[in-house]
Design a protein around this motif. Structure first.
Motif, PDB file in Angstrom:
ATOM      1  N   ARG A  21       1.039   0.430   9.706  1.00 26.13           N
ATOM      2  CA  ARG A  21       1.253   1.581   8.809  1.00 26.13           C
ATOM      3  C   ARG A  21       1.896   2.709   9.599  1.00 26.13           C
ATOM      4  NH1 ARG A  21      -3.435   0.984   4.515  1.00 26.13           N
ATOM      5  NH2 ARG A  21      -3.330  -1.292   4.473  1.00 26.13           N
ATOM      6  N   ARG A  64      -8.087  -7.447  -9.106  1.00 22.99           N
ATOM      7  CA  ARG A  64      -6.636  -7.290  -9.273  1.00 22.99           C
ATOM      8  C   ARG A  64      -6.243  -7.476 -10.736  1.00 22.99           C
ATOM      9  NH1 ARG A  64      -7.493  -5.822  -4.145  1.00 22.99           N
ATOM     10  NH2 ARG A  64      -7.669  -7.543  -2.685  1.00 22.99           N
ATOM     11  N   SER A 122      -0.554  -5.119   4.694  1.00 22.74           N
ATOM     12  CA  SER A 122      -1.744  -5.829   4.226  1.00 22.74           C
ATOM     13  C   SER A 122      -1.262  -7.205   3.799  1.00 22.74           C
ATOM     14  CB  SER A 122      -2.331  -5.099   3.018  1.00 22.74           C
ATOM     15  OG  SER A 122      -3.129  -5.979   2.237  1.00 22.74           O
ATOM     16  N   PHE A 127     -10.507  -8.013  -0.677  1.00 22.50           N
ATOM     17  CA  PHE A 127     -10.719  -6.781   0.084  1.00 22.50           C
ATOM     18  C   PHE A 127     -10.103  -6.880   1.472  1.00 22.50           C
ATOM     19  CE2 PHE A 127     -14.247  -9.570   1.124  1.00 22.50           C
ATOM     20  CZ  PHE A 127     -14.386  -9.425   2.502  1.00 22.50           C
ATOM     21  N   LEU A 184      -4.677   4.068  13.247  1.00 25.45           N
ATOM     22  CA  LEU A 184      -3.766   3.425  14.187  1.00 25.45           C
ATOM     23  C   LEU A 184      -2.509   3.085  13.397  1.00 25.45           C
ATOM     24  CD1 LEU A 184      -6.344   0.940  15.738  1.00 25.45           C
ATOM     25  CD2 LEU A 184      -5.292   2.861  16.954  1.00 25.45           C
ATOM     26  N   GLU A 244      -9.011  -9.768   5.964  1.00 29.22           N
ATOM     27  CA  GLU A 244      -8.806  -9.699   4.521  1.00 29.22           C
ATOM     28  C   GLU A 244      -9.248 -10.982   3.840  1.00 29.22           C
ATOM     29  OE1 GLU A 244      -5.219  -7.191   3.224  1.00 29.22           O
ATOM     30  OE2 GLU A 244      -4.530  -8.160   5.067  1.00 29.22           O
ATOM     31  N   GLU A 301       0.810  -1.225   0.000  1.00 27.11           N
ATOM     32  CA  GLU A 301       0.000   0.000   0.000  1.00 27.11           C
ATOM     33  C   GLU A 301       0.841   1.271   0.000  1.00 27.11           C
ATOM     34  OE1 GLU A 301      -3.219   0.084  -0.492  1.00 27.11           O
ATOM     35  OE2 GLU A 301      -3.288  -2.100  -0.529  1.00 27.11           O
ATOM     36  N   GLU A 324     -14.094   5.265   5.751  1.00 20.66           N
ATOM     37  CA  GLU A 324     -13.844   4.023   5.005  1.00 20.66           C
ATOM     38  C   GLU A 324     -13.592   2.846   5.944  1.00 20.66           C
ATOM     39  OE1 GLU A 324     -10.401   4.279   2.358  1.00 20.66           O
ATOM     40  OE2 GLU A 324     -10.187   2.115   2.627  1.00 20.66           O
ATOM     41  N   ILE A 325     -14.371   1.781   5.757  1.00 23.09           N
ATOM     42  CA  ILE A 325     -14.140   0.580   6.571  1.00 23.09           C
ATOM     43  C   ILE A 325     -13.601  -0.582   5.733  1.00 23.09           C
ATOM     44  CG2 ILE A 325     -15.612   1.044   8.558  1.00 23.09           C
ATOM     45  CD1 ILE A 325     -17.884  -0.498   7.167  1.00 23.09           C
ATOM     46  N   ILE A 326     -13.782  -0.502   4.402  1.00 26.40           N
ATOM     47  CA  ILE A 326     -13.241  -1.561   3.534  1.00 26.40           C
ATOM     48  C   ILE A 326     -12.606  -0.923   2.310  1.00 26.40           C
ATOM     49  CG2 ILE A 326     -13.851  -3.420   1.911  1.00 26.40           C
ATOM     50  CD1 ILE A 326     -15.857  -4.490   3.763  1.00 26.40           C
ATOM     51  N   GLU A 356       1.706   5.738   9.978  1.00 27.88           N
ATOM     52  CA  GLU A 356       0.838   6.893   9.735  1.00 27.88           C
ATOM     53  C   GLU A 356       1.198   7.980  10.730  1.00 27.88           C
ATOM     54  OE1 GLU A 356      -1.616   6.814   7.470  1.00 27.88           O
ATOM     55  OE2 GLU A 356      -2.420   4.776   7.361  1.00 27.88           O
ATOM     56  N   GLN A 381      -2.626  -8.923   1.543  1.00 29.36           N
ATOM     57  CA  GLN A 381      -3.212  -9.174   0.220  1.00 29.36           C
ATOM     58  C   GLN A 381      -2.323  -9.945  -0.759  1.00 29.36           C
ATOM     59  OE1 GLN A 381      -4.553  -5.654  -1.946  1.00 29.36           O
ATOM     60  NE2 GLN A 381      -3.971  -6.690  -3.827  1.00 29.36           N
TER      61      GLN A 381
HETATM   62  O1  NSS Z   1      -5.370   0.377   2.463  1.00 27.52           O
HETATM   63  S1  NSS Z   1      -6.651  -0.285   2.404  1.00 27.52           S
HETATM   64  O2  NSS Z   1      -7.746   0.534   1.955  1.00 27.52           O
HETATM   65  N1  NSS Z   1      -6.580  -1.559   1.457  1.00 27.52           N
HETATM   66  C1  NSS Z   1      -5.685  -2.537   1.633  1.00 27.52           C
HETATM   67  O3  NSS Z   1      -4.821  -2.578   2.479  1.00 27.52           O
HETATM   68  C2  NSS Z   1      -5.846  -3.736   0.693  1.00 27.52           C
HETATM   69  N2  NSS Z   1      -4.531  -4.269   0.385  1.00 27.52           N
HETATM   70  C3  NSS Z   1      -6.722  -4.736   1.389  1.00 27.52           C
HETATM   71  C4  NSS Z   1      -7.044  -5.927   0.532  1.00 27.52           C
HETATM   72  O4  NSS Z   1      -7.612  -5.734  -0.520  1.00 27.52           O
HETATM   73  N3  NSS Z   1      -6.739  -7.115   0.982  1.00 27.52           N
HETATM   74  O5  NSS Z   1      -6.975  -0.770   3.858  1.00 27.52           O
HETATM   75  C5  NSS Z   1      -8.103  -1.583   4.073  1.00 27.52           C
HETATM   76  C6  NSS Z   1      -8.865  -1.115   5.287  1.00 27.52           C
HETATM   77  C7  NSS Z   1      -9.341   0.336   5.204  1.00 27.52           C
HETATM   78  O6  NSS Z   1     -10.551   0.429   4.534  1.00 27.52           O
HETATM   79  C8  NSS Z   1      -9.463   0.689   6.671  1.00 27.52           C
HETATM   80  O7  NSS Z   1     -10.726   0.244   7.166  1.00 27.52           O
HETATM   81  C9  NSS Z   1      -8.386  -0.111   7.319  1.00 27.52           C
HETATM   82  O8  NSS Z   1      -8.017  -1.141   6.420  1.00 27.52           O
HETATM   83  N4  NSS Z   1      -7.213   0.719   7.609  1.00 27.52           N
HETATM   84  C10 NSS Z   1      -6.902   1.211   8.824  1.00 27.52           C
HETATM   85  N5  NSS Z   1      -7.509   1.077  10.023  1.00 27.52           N
HETATM   86  C11 NSS Z   1      -6.937   1.699  11.080  1.00 27.52           C
HETATM   87  N6  NSS Z   1      -5.796   2.410  11.014  1.00 27.52           N
HETATM   88  C12 NSS Z   1      -5.149   2.561   9.826  1.00 27.52           C
HETATM   89  N7  NSS Z   1      -4.020   3.241   9.780  1.00 27.52           N
HETATM   90  C13 NSS Z   1      -5.702   1.935   8.666  1.00 27.52           C
HETATM   91  N8  NSS Z   1      -5.335   1.875   7.375  1.00 27.52           N
HETATM   92  C14 NSS Z   1      -6.262   1.134   6.754  1.00 27.52           C
END
Ligand code: NSS
Length: 435
Positions: free
Chosen positions: A212, A365, A189, A403, A222, A229, A169, A358-360, A214, A191
């Motif tokens: 992350r 791909r 992730s 996802f 966080l 996933e 990511e 955003e939750i998902i 962040e 993924q």
């Molecule tokens: O960056 S995402 O949008 N997508 C992915 O990581 C894909 N590689 C996932 C996949 O397709 N298998 O992150 C997915 C979700 C995002 O919608 C948030 O709900 C959560 O992960 N997310 C977080 N939650 C809390 N803290 C942080 N920093 C955070 N980053 C992403």
């Protein structure tokens, strides 16, 4: 040390049967109130809180002295008789006969008016409150529901690695770690590894932490979060969106049913959660831009959405909704371009209502090797770092989608929390690594 005969919950469940009988309970002093010859202790164990009443004239002097001595959060074992009492929370109480102090607690270091920063410095103790207990129980049900949904629908659980060597990511938020004499990263992730596993099991999922770096101080980020996933062979964008809405709805139905007491305690009406049923509305990125412009936001096609835009869009919905087909530029390299309109990709974000964002994040791909190579290079990565990932397109490639659901964000939304740090027992953010 006495052995307990019942948990608090068991006493409430079997109260009529246990009436006027002796029970032995163990736990911690949640509150203590003294009224001269009468003392009340709220005893807390892993299952709940029950009132213990201690009447000076009904117990030995020594026992009464011990109850006078006992402090908040001391660990104790009590023997007493189950009594009906409409004034007691839950309608029953224990009339004390004897008490053993196991660990006399020092003065409780968290005052009633504690600041947020003190509460989180004391998180190891702060967790012992009814509010935090309710959140932990809802959280448990969210994870249990996700497992249940996947099991019932033929998905197989797998366990990808946490130490990795290439970004999924974006390089900016990778945590670097020393791996003997090499450099490694903590996974952002799972993924890419799930994509390898679909060639073995077709429909796979994992529940694991993602990391992350962040630096943003927001209510929803966080540095270590729990990621649910999933990835499936032979699935395209539309089909994976169906899985996403079914999963989120399954979680909501289970939590509303099994944790309604906890939700109410947290100020969330279980009905808000129960109404989360498919289909969720789907709006394209193009339409989202139009809606935002109509709402007066200064935003142009091609720009990404942040918390502000997601909150504005969510004003029009009272359950989660999808935004699909974002511009290629704002999404990671692995997203499949729309064959009819290559400037957008076959992706989707699910946005929670009430401004939780955003939750998902998910989508289809790239399964073509040349196209993937092109996108890796375009995004400034070195194809050498993605050798095994590109291999997957060499040996029996198939269309596939997946996802990632941010479990802590879902808990935050369902529990109506004002900050994601309360959704996790020991939050990790830019500014917090202790306790
Ligand atoms: O960056 S995402 O949008 N997508 C992915 O990581 C894909 N590689 C996932 C996949 O397709 N298998 O992150 C997915 C979700 C995002 O919608 C948030 O709900 C959560 O992960 N997310 C977080 N939650 C809390 N803290 C942080 N920093 C955070 N980053 C992403």
């Amino acid at each position: 040390m006495w052995i307990k005969t019942h948990s608090v919950q068991e006493v409430f469940d079997k109260a009529e049967e246990l009436l006027d009988k002796e029970v032995t309970l163990s736990g911690w002093v949640y509150h203590k109130r003294e009224h001269g010859n009468l003392i009340f202790i709220d005893l807390r164990d892993g299952t709940g809180v029950i009132q213990i009443s201690i009447h000076k004239d009904k117990v030995d002097d020594k026992v009464f002295e011990k109850t006078e001595e006992v402090t908040r959060e001391s660990s104790i074992i009590v023997k007493g008789i189950v009594k009906r009492d409409p004034r007691a929370p839950g309608g029953y109480e224990i009339s004390l006969k004897d008490l053993e102090i196991v660990g006399l607690a020092e003065e409780w270091p968290i005052p009633l008016n504690a600041s947020t920063s003190l509460l989180f410095d004391m998180r190891h103790l702060h967790l012992r409150s009814e509010r935090q207990r309710a959140i932990l129980l809802v959280r448990e049900s969210v994870f249990e529901a996700a497992q249940e949904y996947f099991k019932k629908n033929g998905w197989v659980e797998v366990h990808p690695p946490i130490f990795i060597t290439a970004a999924c990511e974006g390089g900016a938020t990778l945590f670097e770690v020393k791996y003997f004499d090499r450099k490694a990263y903590l996974t952002q992730s799972s993924q890419l590894y799930l994509e390898a596993l679909i060639y073995v099991l077709e429909k796979v999922y994992c529940i694991a932490p993602s990391f992350r770096a962040e630096k943003s101080r927001t209510r929803r980020h966080l540095t270590e979060f729990w990621h649910i996933e999933a990835e499936a062979a032979w699935m395209e964008l539309e089909e994976i969106m169906k899985v996403e809405e079914e999963l989120v709805s399954y979680i909501c139905q289970k939590v509303a049913k099994e944790r309604s007491k906890e939700l109410e305690f947290l100020g969330r009406d279980p009905k808000d959660i129960k109404k989360v049923k498919p289909p969720f509305e789907r709006i394209s990125y193009d339409e989202a831009i139009e809606r935002l412009q109509k709402k007066g936001l200064d935003i142009k096609w091609g720009e990404d959405f942040g918390a502000v835009e997601e909150r504005k869009l969510a004003e029009d919905f009272d359950k989660p909704f999808f935004i699909y087909k974002y511009p290629k530029e704002v999404k990671a390299f692995y997203h499949m371009p729309d064959p009819e309109r290559p400037e957008v990709v076959l992706c989707n974000d699910m946005i929670a209502p009430e401004g939780y964002g955003e939750i998902i994040g998910g989508g289809q791909r790239i399964h073509d090797k040349e196209l993937l190579l092109k996108r890796i290079v375009e995004d400034g990565y070195d194809p050498k770092d993605y050798g095994w990932y590109i291999d997957l397109r060499r040996y029996g490639t198939v269309p596939h989608s997946g996802f990632g659901l941010g479990a802590d964000r879902v808990v935050s939304w369902i529990c109506k929390l004002s900050h994601i740090r309360e959704a996790v027992p020991f939050p990790r953010t830019y500014s917090r690594l202790y306790p």
